[in-house]
Design a protein around this motif. Structure first.
Motif, PDB file in Angstrom:
ATOM      1  N   CYS A  64      40.850  -2.758  38.512  1.00 11.96           N
ATOM      2  CA  CYS A  64      41.025  -4.161  38.904  1.00 11.96           C
ATOM      3  C   CYS A  64      39.857  -5.032  38.455  1.00 11.96           C
ATOM      4  O   CYS A  64      40.057  -6.091  37.844  1.00 11.96           O
ATOM      5  CB  CYS A  64      41.189  -4.259  40.421  1.00 11.96           C
ATOM      6  N   PHE A  65      38.645  -4.576  38.735  1.00  9.23           N
ATOM      7  CA  PHE A  65      37.463  -5.399  38.525  1.00  9.23           C
ATOM      8  C   PHE A  65      36.996  -5.400  37.074  1.00  9.23           C
ATOM      9  O   PHE A  65      36.476  -6.408  36.589  1.00  9.23           O
ATOM     10  CB  PHE A  65      36.335  -4.885  39.430  1.00  9.23           C
ATOM     11  N   CYS A  66      37.176  -4.283  36.388  1.00 10.64           N
ATOM     12  CA  CYS A  66      36.599  -4.154  35.041  1.00 10.64           C
ATOM     13  C   CYS A  66      37.635  -4.060  33.926  1.00 10.64           C
ATOM     14  O   CYS A  66      37.259  -3.916  32.761  1.00 10.64           O
ATOM     15  CB  CYS A  66      35.690  -2.925  34.982  1.00 10.64           C
ATOM     16  N   PHE A  67      38.910  -4.106  34.259  1.00 11.45           N
ATOM     17  CA  PHE A  67      39.933  -4.163  33.221  1.00 11.45           C
ATOM     18  C   PHE A  67      40.888  -5.327  33.445  1.00 11.45           C
ATOM     19  O   PHE A  67      41.048  -6.187  32.576  1.00 11.45           O
ATOM     20  CB  PHE A  67      40.724  -2.852  33.156  1.00 11.45           C
ATOM     21  N   ALA A  68      41.525  -5.356  34.619  1.00  7.32           N
ATOM     22  CA  ALA A  68      42.529  -6.388  34.879  1.00  7.32           C
ATOM     23  C   ALA A  68      41.936  -7.794  34.856  1.00  7.32           C
ATOM     24  O   ALA A  68      42.509  -8.707  34.259  1.00  7.32           O
ATOM     25  CB  ALA A  68      43.208  -6.120  36.224  1.00  7.32           C
ATOM     26  N   VAL A  69      40.775  -7.979  35.501  1.00  6.30           N
ATOM     27  CA  VAL A  69      40.172  -9.314  35.552  1.00  6.30           C
ATOM     28  C   VAL A  69      39.709  -9.781  34.168  1.00  6.30           C
ATOM     29  O   VAL A  69      40.047 -10.898  33.748  1.00  6.30           O
ATOM     30  CB  VAL A  69      39.009  -9.356  36.570  1.00  6.30           C
ATOM     31  N   PRO A  70      38.925  -8.974  33.415  1.00 10.27           N
ATOM     32  CA  PRO A  70      38.556  -9.416  32.060  1.00 10.27           C
ATOM     33  C   PRO A  70      39.765  -9.645  31.162  1.00 10.27           C
ATOM     34  O   PRO A  70      39.812 -10.626  30.423  1.00 10.27           O
ATOM     35  CB  PRO A  70      37.687  -8.256  31.537  1.00 10.27           C
ATOM     36  N   PHE A  71      40.748  -8.741  31.237  1.00 12.18           N
ATOM     37  CA  PHE A  71      41.923  -8.899  30.378  1.00 12.18           C
ATOM     38  C   PHE A  71      42.725 -10.139  30.771  1.00 12.18           C
ATOM     39  O   PHE A  71      43.226 -10.876  29.909  1.00 12.18           O
ATOM     40  CB  PHE A  71      42.809  -7.655  30.459  1.00 12.18           C
ATOM     41  N   GLY A  72      42.844 -10.380  32.065  1.00 11.97           N
ATOM     42  CA  GLY A  72      43.523 -11.585  32.523  1.00 11.97           C
ATOM     43  C   GLY A  72      42.819 -12.840  32.054  1.00 11.97           C
ATOM     44  O   GLY A  72      43.464 -13.826  31.659  1.00 11.97           O
ATOM     45  N   THR A  73      41.488 -12.813  32.092  1.00 13.02           N
ATOM     46  CA  THR A  73      40.701 -13.959  31.614  1.00 13.02           C
ATOM     47  C   THR A  73      40.937 -14.194  30.129  1.00 13.02           C
ATOM     48  O   THR A  73      41.115 -15.332  29.679  1.00 13.02           O
ATOM     49  CB  THR A  73      39.196 -13.712  31.866  1.00 13.02           C
ATOM     50  N   ILE A  74      40.942 -13.106  29.364  1.00 16.44           N
ATOM     51  CA  ILE A  74      41.167 -13.207  27.919  1.00 16.44           C
ATOM     52  C   ILE A  74      42.552 -13.766  27.619  1.00 16.44           C
ATOM     53  O   ILE A  74      42.712 -14.673  26.788  1.00 16.44           O
ATOM     54  CB  ILE A  74      40.974 -11.834  27.253  1.00 16.44           C
ATOM     55  N   LEU A  75      43.571 -13.257  28.293  1.00 22.02           N
ATOM     56  CA  LEU A  75      44.926 -13.738  28.061  1.00 22.02           C
ATOM     57  C   LEU A  75      45.065 -15.218  28.411  1.00 22.02           C
ATOM     58  O   LEU A  75      45.670 -15.995  27.665  1.00 22.02           O
ATOM     59  CB  LEU A  75      45.917 -12.919  28.887  1.00 22.02           C
ATOM     60  N   PHE A  76      44.503 -15.607  29.556  1.00 20.03           N
ATOM     61  CA  PHE A  76      44.620 -17.006  29.974  1.00 20.03           C
ATOM     62  C   PHE A  76      43.898 -17.938  29.001  1.00 20.03           C
ATOM     63  O   PHE A  76      44.472 -18.934  28.540  1.00 20.03           O
ATOM     64  CB  PHE A  76      44.038 -17.185  31.380  1.00 20.03           C
ATOM     65  N   CYS A  77      42.645 -17.605  28.680  1.00 17.83           N
ATOM     66  CA  CYS A  77      41.838 -18.492  27.835  1.00 17.83           C
ATOM     67  C   CYS A  77      42.401 -18.606  26.426  1.00 17.83           C
ATOM     68  O   CYS A  77      42.526 -19.713  25.880  1.00 17.83           O
ATOM     69  CB  CYS A  77      40.387 -17.998  27.789  1.00 17.83           C
ATOM     70  N   TYR A  78      42.755 -17.467  25.828  1.00 13.85           N
ATOM     71  CA  TYR A  78      43.298 -17.528  24.479  1.00 13.85           C
ATOM     72  C   TYR A  78      44.717 -18.098  24.471  1.00 13.85           C
ATOM     73  O   TYR A  78      45.144 -18.706  23.484  1.00 13.85           O
ATOM     74  CB  TYR A  78      43.262 -16.152  23.830  1.00 13.85           C
ATOM     75  N   GLY A  79      45.452 -17.905  25.565  1.00 17.05           N
ATOM     76  CA  GLY A  79      46.765 -18.521  25.664  1.00 17.05           C
ATOM     77  C   GLY A  79      46.652 -20.035  25.678  1.00 17.05           C
ATOM     78  O   GLY A  79      47.403 -20.746  24.982  1.00 17.05           O
ATOM     79  N   GLN A  80      45.695 -20.555  26.460  1.00 18.58           N
ATOM     80  CA  GLN A  80      45.457 -21.998  26.502  1.00 18.58           C
ATOM     81  C   GLN A  80      44.966 -22.509  25.150  1.00 18.58           C
ATOM     82  O   GLN A  80      45.344 -23.603  24.707  1.00 18.58           O
ATOM     83  CB  GLN A  80      44.418 -22.322  27.580  1.00 18.58           C
ATOM     84  N   LEU A  81      44.141 -21.714  24.481  1.00 22.68           N
ATOM     85  CA  LEU A  81      43.640 -22.111  23.166  1.00 22.68           C
ATOM     86  C   LEU A  81      44.793 -22.232  22.160  1.00 22.68           C
ATOM     87  O   LEU A  81      44.850 -23.197  21.389  1.00 22.68           O
ATOM     88  CB  LEU A  81      42.611 -21.089  22.685  1.00 22.68           C
TER      89      LEU A  81
END
Length: 351
Positions: A213-230
């Protein structure tokens, strides 16, 4: 699947053990020929040797190149250097020890060495994971401008560099103090957190869920959201400037780079996260330790994939490296070359 007896706390084997001769199976004392063919160990040794050589070389090159070329020392590039340092850490303390152990077919550095290698690999890997999410966050803030005319300054870059190391310590230290433990994994030639056993003494299952949760899901979720918005921002900019060839080209290049970034992240870390969850959710089911080795080795391969994706796909870094390594005259290129972040920012719509 049964774990080893309670008195044996240094390793785990999913096979019946002769408790009167436990040392005959110890991955710290004897080659683990009963787990795999000699050719498998040699193949893993060759691959980890490649990761050590390539990972060490390309990450040192990234750091030295940044020191040599002043124009690379921008705020947005600090985190890429931070990522290179983390990758170099894993290459030196993870891939190198794994190569020697695979060559000898057992973890020759002993139980203490296993704890050191397990912590070093986990710590460096977590810095890398969180650094990737910080890169995505930085690009989202600079390009998509969710905070308006936000200016990325030195103190923002410093915080972005310190943040991954702090959270990596929070993830890597617990097994050294009793929450889970570091033991040989897969073919017993590299070490990582214990996600094999259900030993209540170490609360391994809760630690694995914490890592997921803390070291895979959260970073991956951040990456998906940020690059999705980009990507959405770039699509809108390309639509608004449909007649601009440079805008259309920038949109295509960034889209390709985002796809490669997300794919690289999943290739390196997806198998490790998925397999560890499968093991703790399928207690009692047999699995091939040779298959368990693959996720571990793939996670170490991030030391090569990351700089290729995040550095060599950056035109500024790539041109400076060519200048330093090959002595290629790129003065003409420098006049027309900018970093990808700058290029994308120039076509992003203002808010």
């Amino acid at each position: 699947m049964k774990s080893v007896p309670e008195f044996q706390e240094d390793f785990f084997m999913p096979i019946p053990l002769d408790t009167n001769n436990i040392s005959a199976y110890s991955p710290f004392l004897v080659p683990q020929d009963h787990l795999g063919h000699h050719a498998i160990y040699m193949a893993m040794a060759a691959f980890t040797f490649f990761l050590f050589v390539a990972g060490t070389s390309i990450n040192i090159l990234t750091i030295v190149c940044t020191i040599q070329f002043k124009k690379l020392r921008s705020h947005l590039n600090y985190i890429l250097v931070n990522l290179a340092v983390a990758n170099l850490w894993v290459s030196l303390f993870g891939s190198s020890l794994a190569f020697v152990s695979f060559w000898n077919k057992y973890f020759i550095f002993g139980s203490l060495g296993c704890k050191i290698e397990g912590f070093a690999s986990t710590f460096g890997g977590m810095v890398s994971l969180w650094s990737l999410s910080v890169v995505a966050l930085e690009r989202w803030l600079v390009i998509c401008k969710p905070l308006g005319n936000f200016t990325f300054k030195t103190h923002h870059a410093i915080i972005g560099c310190i943040f991954p190391w702090f959270f990596a310590l929070a993830a890597g230290l617990p097994p050294l103090f009793g929450w889970s433990r570091y033991i040989p994994e897969g073919l017993q030639c590299s070490c990582g957190p214990d996600w094999y056993t259900t030993n209540n003494k170490y609360n391994n299952e809760s630690y694995v869920m914490f890592l997921f949760c803390f070291c895979f899901a959260v970073p991956f979720g951040t990456i998906l959201f940020c690059y999705g918005q980009l990507l959405i921002t770039l699509k809108l900019a390309a639509k608004a400037q449909a007649d601009s060839a440079s805008t259309q080209k920038a949109e295509r290049e960034v889209t390709k780079m985002v796809v490669v970034m997300v794919f690289g992240f999943l290739l390196c870390w997806g198998p490790y996260a998925s397999f560890s969850l499968w093991v703790i959710s399928h207690r009692g089911e047999q699995f091939d330790l040779r298959m368990a080795t693959i996720p571990s080795v793939l996670s170490k391969s991030s030391t090569v994939y990351n700089p290729v994706i995040y550095v060599l796909m950056n035109k500024q870094f790539r041109s400076c490296m060519m200048k330093m390594v090959c002595g290629k005259n790129i003065e003409e290129d420098e006049a027309s070359t900018s970093s990808q972040v700058t290029q994308v920012s120039s076509v992003a719509p203002e808010k």
